[in-house]
Design a protein around this motif. Structure first.
Motif, PDB file in Angstrom:
ATOM      1  N   TYR A  85       0.837  -1.184   0.000  1.00 24.62           N
ATOM      2  CA  TYR A  85       0.000   0.000   0.000  1.00 24.62           C
ATOM      3  C   TYR A  85       0.876   1.240   0.000  1.00 24.62           C
ATOM      4  CZ  TYR A  85      -3.118   3.549   1.846  1.00 24.62           C
ATOM      5  OH  TYR A  85      -3.831   4.700   2.036  1.00 24.62           O
ATOM      6  N   GLU A  86       0.616   2.138  -0.898  1.00 27.85           N
ATOM      7  CA  GLU A  86       1.310   3.418  -0.940  1.00 27.85           C
ATOM      8  C   GLU A  86       0.387   4.483  -0.341  1.00 27.85           C
ATOM      9  OE1 GLU A  86       4.360   4.412  -1.972  1.00 27.85           O
ATOM     10  OE2 GLU A  86       4.892   2.308  -2.239  1.00 27.85           O
ATOM     11  N   ALA A  87       0.831   5.090   0.741  1.00 26.63           N
ATOM     12  CA  ALA A  87       0.033   6.114   1.405  1.00 26.63           C
ATOM     13  C   ALA A  87       0.070   7.407   0.606  1.00 26.63           C
ATOM     14  CB  ALA A  87       0.568   6.356   2.804  1.00 26.63           C
ATOM     15  N   SER A  88      -1.056   8.109   0.617  1.00 33.61           N
ATOM     16  CA  SER A  88      -1.109   9.398  -0.067  1.00 33.61           C
ATOM     17  C   SER A  88      -0.374  10.443   0.767  1.00 33.61           C
ATOM     18  CB  SER A  88      -2.561   9.830  -0.269  1.00 33.61           C
ATOM     19  OG  SER A  88      -3.144  10.198   0.971  1.00 33.61           O
ATOM     20  N   GLU A  89      -0.052  11.548   0.152  1.00 29.18           N
ATOM     21  CA  GLU A  89       0.645  12.621   0.850  1.00 29.18           C
ATOM     22  C   GLU A  89      -0.195  13.136   2.020  1.00 29.18           C
ATOM     23  OE1 GLU A  89       2.244  17.051  -0.186  1.00 29.18           O
ATOM     24  OE2 GLU A  89       2.545  15.500  -1.706  1.00 29.18           O
ATOM     25  N   GLU A  90      -1.503  13.226   1.819  1.00 26.20           N
ATOM     26  CA  GLU A  90      -2.394  13.694   2.879  1.00 26.20           C
ATOM     27  C   GLU A  90      -2.397  12.729   4.066  1.00 26.20           C
ATOM     28  OE1 GLU A  90      -7.153  14.264   3.511  1.00 26.20           O
ATOM     29  OE2 GLU A  90      -6.308  14.922   1.599  1.00 26.20           O
TER      30      GLU A  90
ATOM     31  N   VAL B   4      -0.540  11.377   9.641  1.00 25.29           N
ATOM     32  CA  VAL B   4       0.215  10.491  10.529  1.00 25.29           C
ATOM     33  C   VAL B   4       1.340  11.265  11.209  1.00 25.29           C
ATOM     34  CG1 VAL B   4       1.784   8.515  10.564  1.00 25.29           C
ATOM     35  CG2 VAL B   4      -0.355   8.357   9.329  1.00 25.29           C
ATOM     36  N   ILE B   5       2.043  12.089  10.453  1.00 25.41           N
ATOM     37  CA  ILE B   5       3.134  12.879  11.029  1.00 25.41           C
ATOM     38  C   ILE B   5       2.595  13.850  12.070  1.00 25.41           C
ATOM     39  CG2 ILE B   5       4.860  14.661  10.517  1.00 25.41           C
ATOM     40  CD1 ILE B   5       5.349  13.156   7.849  1.00 25.41           C
TER      41      ILE B   5
ATOM     42  N   ALA C   4      -0.169  13.494  13.891  1.00 25.07           N
ATOM     43  CA  ALA C   4      -0.571  12.702  15.056  1.00 25.07           C
ATOM     44  C   ALA C   4       0.649  12.309  15.875  1.00 25.07           C
ATOM     45  CB  ALA C   4      -1.350  11.462  14.615  1.00 25.07           C
ATOM     46  N   TRP C   5       1.716  11.916  15.183  1.00 26.82           N
ATOM     47  CA  TRP C   5       2.951  11.538  15.872  1.00 26.82           C
ATOM     48  C   TRP C   5       3.546  12.738  16.603  1.00 26.82           C
ATOM     49  CZ3 TRP C   5       8.050  13.124  15.187  1.00 26.82           C
ATOM     50  CH2 TRP C   5       8.999  12.376  15.880  1.00 26.82           C
ATOM     51  N   ALA C   6       3.580  13.880  15.951  1.00 30.07           N
ATOM     52  CA  ALA C   6       4.148  15.082  16.568  1.00 30.07           C
ATOM     53  C   ALA C   6       3.343  15.496  17.804  1.00 30.07           C
ATOM     54  CB  ALA C   6       4.185  16.225  15.554  1.00 30.07           C
ATOM     55  N   GLN C   7       2.013  15.427  17.719  1.00 29.57           N
ATOM     56  CA  GLN C   7       1.178  15.785  18.863  1.00 29.57           C
ATOM     57  C   GLN C   7       1.374  14.807  20.018  1.00 29.57           C
ATOM     58  OE1 GLN C   7      -2.612  15.835  16.858  1.00 29.57           O
ATOM     59  NE2 GLN C   7      -2.557  18.054  16.576  1.00 29.57           N
ATOM     60  N   ALA C   8       1.436  13.523  19.715  1.00 28.09           N
ATOM     61  CA  ALA C   8       1.646  12.516  20.756  1.00 28.09           C
ATOM     62  C   ALA C   8       3.015  12.690  21.404  1.00 28.09           C
ATOM     63  CB  ALA C   8       1.506  11.111  20.180  1.00 28.09           C
ATOM     64  N   THR C   9       4.020  13.002  20.609  1.00 29.54           N
ATOM     65  CA  THR C   9       5.373  13.199  21.125  1.00 29.54           C
ATOM     66  C   THR C   9       5.437  14.427  22.015  1.00 29.54           C
ATOM     67  OG1 THR C   9       6.292  12.150  19.155  1.00 29.54           O
ATOM     68  CG2 THR C   9       7.793  13.491  20.463  1.00 29.54           C
ATOM     69  N   GLU C  10       4.807  15.508  21.591  1.00 29.86           N
ATOM     70  CA  GLU C  10       4.793  16.730  22.397  1.00 29.86           C
ATOM     71  C   GLU C  10       4.085  16.490  23.732  1.00 29.86           C
ATOM     72  OE1 GLU C  10       2.993  21.249  22.153  1.00 29.86           O
ATOM     73  OE2 GLU C  10       3.410  20.184  20.301  1.00 29.86           O
ATOM     74  N   ALA C  11       2.947  15.810  23.687  1.00 28.35           N
ATOM     75  CA  ALA C  11       2.209  15.502  24.909  1.00 28.35           C
ATOM     76  C   ALA C  11       3.040  14.605  25.830  1.00 28.35           C
ATOM     77  CB  ALA C  11       0.875  14.832  24.570  1.00 28.35           C
TER      78      ALA C  11
ATOM     79  N   LYS D 204       8.741   4.403   8.051  1.00 30.42           N
ATOM     80  CA  LYS D 204       7.560   4.334   7.200  1.00 30.42           C
ATOM     81  C   LYS D 204       6.384   4.947   7.940  1.00 30.42           C
ATOM     82  CE  LYS D 204       9.346   0.195   5.144  1.00 30.42           C
ATOM     83  NZ  LYS D 204       9.461  -1.218   5.361  1.00 30.42           N
ATOM     84  N   PRO D 205       5.343   5.386   7.221  1.00 29.62           N
ATOM     85  CA  PRO D 205       4.170   5.950   7.892  1.00 29.62           C
ATOM     86  C   PRO D 205       3.573   4.991   8.922  1.00 29.62           C
ATOM     87  CG  PRO D 205       4.070   6.440   5.565  1.00 29.62           C
ATOM     88  CD  PRO D 205       5.254   5.528   5.772  1.00 29.62           C
ATOM     89  N   GLY D 206       3.633   3.699   8.663  1.00 29.83           N
ATOM     90  CA  GLY D 206       3.113   2.723   9.621  1.00 29.83           C
ATOM     91  C   GLY D 206       3.854   2.764  10.942  1.00 29.83           C
ATOM     92  N   GLN D 207       5.169   2.992  10.881  1.00 28.19           N
ATOM     93  CA  GLN D 207       5.947   3.107  12.112  1.00 28.19           C
ATOM     94  C   GLN D 207       5.533   4.347  12.892  1.00 28.19           C
ATOM     95  OE1 GLN D 207       9.777   2.801  10.031  1.00 28.19           O
ATOM     96  NE2 GLN D 207      10.410   1.484  11.719  1.00 28.19           N
ATOM     97  N   LEU D 208       5.365   5.455  12.193  1.00 29.66           N
ATOM     98  CA  LEU D 208       4.940   6.684  12.862  1.00 29.66           C
ATOM     99  C   LEU D 208       3.585   6.497  13.526  1.00 29.66           C
ATOM    100  CD1 LEU D 208       5.950   9.479  10.334  1.00 29.66           C
ATOM    101  CD2 LEU D 208       7.027   8.918  12.502  1.00 29.66           C
ATOM    102  N   TYR D 209       2.690   5.839  12.828  1.00 33.30           N
ATOM    103  CA  TYR D 209       1.350   5.596  13.365  1.00 33.30           C
ATOM    104  C   TYR D 209       1.439   4.718  14.609  1.00 33.30           C
ATOM    105  CZ  TYR D 209      -3.591   4.412  13.512  1.00 33.30           C
ATOM    106  OH  TYR D 209      -4.889   4.240  13.915  1.00 33.30           O
ATOM    107  N   SER D 210       2.250   3.674  14.557  1.00 35.49           N
ATOM    108  CA  SER D 210       2.432   2.791  15.716  1.00 35.49           C
ATOM    109  C   SER D 210       3.046   3.551  16.883  1.00 35.49           C
ATOM    110  CB  SER D 210       3.325   1.609  15.356  1.00 35.49           C
ATOM    111  OG  SER D 210       2.712   0.804  14.391  1.00 35.49           O
TER     112      SER D 210
END
Length: 127
Positions: free
Chosen positions: A12-17, A22-23, A25-32, A96-102
């Protein structure tokens, strides 16, 4: 043509959006996560100071908070190493985006656990 060029990739190739979401969501979770780590650190320092003055203070609670802080540090280091691709014996590769999501999901779960622990500490301190 070498073997790398002839390899066909499936998946699966993720779209830019999707990647941007995902990025974010990751940034918000990391900041929190960083905010909670700092708050937990301040509470531990306060409890340690109080425990020195009042040896009867709850050592079990303090030890649990210290363990939680250590676990948070371990998780953060693991995620940073995972993101950098510096695993032993492997070449560096981009996450990969999947890693960021995880990672974002893991940090969100830890944030919930930390919130529950911090609420119990705050409630006890106010009583």
């Amino acid at each position: 043509m070498n073997q790398e060029e002839s390899a066909i990739t499936f998946g699966y190739e993720a779209s830019e959006e999707e990647i941007q979401k995902v990025i974010l969501a990751w940034a918000q979770a990391t900041e929190a996560f960083h905010y909670r780590f700092a708050k937990l650190d301040r509470i531990i320092n306060t409890l340690q100071t109080t425990a020195r003055r009042q040896p009867s203070a709850s050592r079990a609670r303090l030890n649990r908070l210290i363990e939680l802080r250590q676990h948070m540090g371990d998780v953060l280091m693991t995620l940073l190493l995972d993101m950098s691709g510096q695993k032993t014996g492997q070449s560096a590769q981009l996450s990969k985006p999947g890693q960021l999501y995880s990672h974002a999901n893991l940090l969100d779960e830890l944030n919930r656990q930390i919130d529950a622990e911090l609420i119990s500490v705050t409630t006890v301190a106010q009583a």
